[in-house]
Write a protein that holds these residues in place. Structure first.
Motif, short mmCIF file in Angstrom:
data_model
loop_
_atom_site.label_atom_id
_atom_site.label_comp_id
_atom_site.label_asym_id
_atom_site.label_seq_id
_atom_site.Cartn_x
_atom_site.Cartn_y
_atom_site.Cartn_z
N LYS A 1 0.83 -1.20 0.00
CA LYS A 1 0.00 0.00 0.00
C LYS A 1 0.86 1.26 0.00
CE LYS A 1 -3.61 2.39 -0.12
NZ LYS A 1 -4.48 2.33 -1.32
N LEU A 2 1.90 1.27 0.80
CA LEU A 2 2.76 2.45 0.89
C LEU A 2 3.53 2.71 -0.40
CD1 LEU A 2 4.00 1.83 4.54
CD2 LEU A 2 2.42 3.63 3.79
N ILE A 3 3.93 1.65 -1.05
CA ILE A 3 4.59 1.79 -2.37
C ILE A 3 3.59 2.33 -3.39
CG2 ILE A 3 5.58 0.49 -4.30
CD1 ILE A 3 6.86 -1.36 -2.13
N GLU A 4 2.36 1.83 -3.33
CA GLU A 4 1.31 2.31 -4.23
C GLU A 4 1.06 3.81 -4.02
OE1 GLU A 4 -3.15 0.82 -5.26
OE2 GLU A 4 -2.84 1.53 -3.21
N ILE A 5 1.07 4.25 -2.76
CA ILE A 5 0.87 5.67 -2.46
C ILE A 5 1.96 6.52 -3.12
CG2 ILE A 5 0.96 7.39 -0.60
CD1 ILE A 5 -0.39 5.24 1.19
N GLN A 6 3.21 6.06 -3.06
CA GLN A 6 4.30 6.81 -3.67
C GLN A 6 4.15 6.90 -5.19
OE1 GLN A 6 7.46 4.38 -1.83
NE2 GLN A 6 8.18 6.26 -0.83
N GLN A 7 3.55 5.85 -5.77
CA GLN A 7 3.34 5.85 -7.22
C GLN A 7 2.17 6.75 -7.63
OE1 GLN A 7 2.80 1.63 -7.72
NE2 GLN A 7 4.99 1.24 -8.07
N ILE A 8 1.12 6.76 -6.80
CA ILE A 8 -0.07 7.54 -7.13
C ILE A 8 0.14 9.03 -6.86
CG2 ILE A 8 -2.52 7.92 -6.59
CD1 ILE A 8 -2.70 4.99 -5.80
N PHE A 9 0.87 9.33 -5.76
CA PHE A 9 1.05 10.73 -5.33
C PHE A 9 2.53 11.10 -5.27
CE2 PHE A 9 -2.72 8.95 -3.18
CZ PHE A 9 -3.71 9.78 -3.69
#
Length: 253
Positions: free
Chosen positions: A228-236
């Motif tokens: 989830k945290l990696i996904e956050i870095q990719q999205i934002f």
């Protein structure tokens, strides 16, 4: 407070007769209505400057409708002119005492100002109006008001009512109720609310994504949390939310 009720922007066509070059002239009332509808569309696009210009054109045509003053309130709010926004919302309600959208706007403005008594009166009246299609906004604001009063039980009550009304579109109510569950260590409920507050129409709500990651860490679901945290870095990317997600990643690696 910050979303308008359904707004239809009328297209402006100049009709020309096939038999002559005469043009149909709009009446003053029709022109004024078009300016107000244009202002509403501007606000939906977060363009307060254009909205104010259109509203002033409507005023020049002697428009004194409650809708005009309601939109002025929203435009002034976007320009951080709180006192002008409050004055405009009060004017809208003077012209139309049952205008629930204006009550919600005034309630939110008074809430931000710290006038909890004035805010609660207006927000409750709007929240309890069964004909107001966006009453969930007032219920969400009542949740925020009770959170400010440190009455989390009542805050949760209003957030839940907002979610019942708007479902997955109640992004803020879901997020704030999730925070309450998180603080109570009701992590399964918190996880559910943060998931809903970061999906579909709420997908751009970075803080909800981040709190979902924090909840997964607290639940010791580290592999899910990392993803989830990696996904956050990719999205934002290049945002404060991404920086904080990176910090949480370091803490669980």
């Amino acid at each position: 407070m910050n979303k308008l009720s359904s707004v239809l922007l009328l297209a402006f066509f100049v009709l020309t007769s096939c038999a002559s070059s005469d043009k149909m002239e709009l009446s003053t009332e029709e022109k004024s209505k078009l300016f107000i509808e244009s202002a509403a569309a501007d606000l939906n696009e977060n363009d307060a400057n254009s909205a104010l210009a259109h509203l002033r054109q409507a005023q020049d045509l002697k428009n004194e409708s409650p809708e005009l003053y309601y939109l002025l309130s929203l435009a002034y709010y976007r320009k951080h002119e709180t006192e002008m926004a409050i004055s405009a919302a009060k004017k809208a309600l003077k012209l139309s005492p049952d205008f629930s959208a204006a009550k919600n706007a005034l309630g939110k403005l008074l809430l931000d100002k710290g006038d909890l008594v004035g805010a609660e009166k207006n927000l409750k009246e709007a929240a309890l109006d069964l004909t107001y299609p966006e009453a969930f906004l007032s219920k969400t604001n009542l949740g925020l008001l009770n959170s400010k009063k440190k009455n989390q039980t009542e805050a949760e009550h209003w957030y839940t009512k907002a979610i019942f009304d708007a479902g997955n579109n109640a992004c803020m109510a879901l997020y704030y109720r999730g925070e309450i569950y998180f603080q109570k260590n009701l992590l399964e409920q918190a996880q559910s609310d943060f998931k809903r507050a970061s999906k579909n129409g709420c997908a751009n709500f970075g803080e909800a994504h981040l709190y979902l990651g924090k909840t997964l860490i607290k639940m010791k679901k580290n592999s899910e949390a990392k993803a989830k945290l990696i996904e956050i870095q990719q999205i934002f990317p290049s945002t404060d939310v991404a920086s904080r997600a990176n910090q949480y990643l370091k803490e669980i690696q």
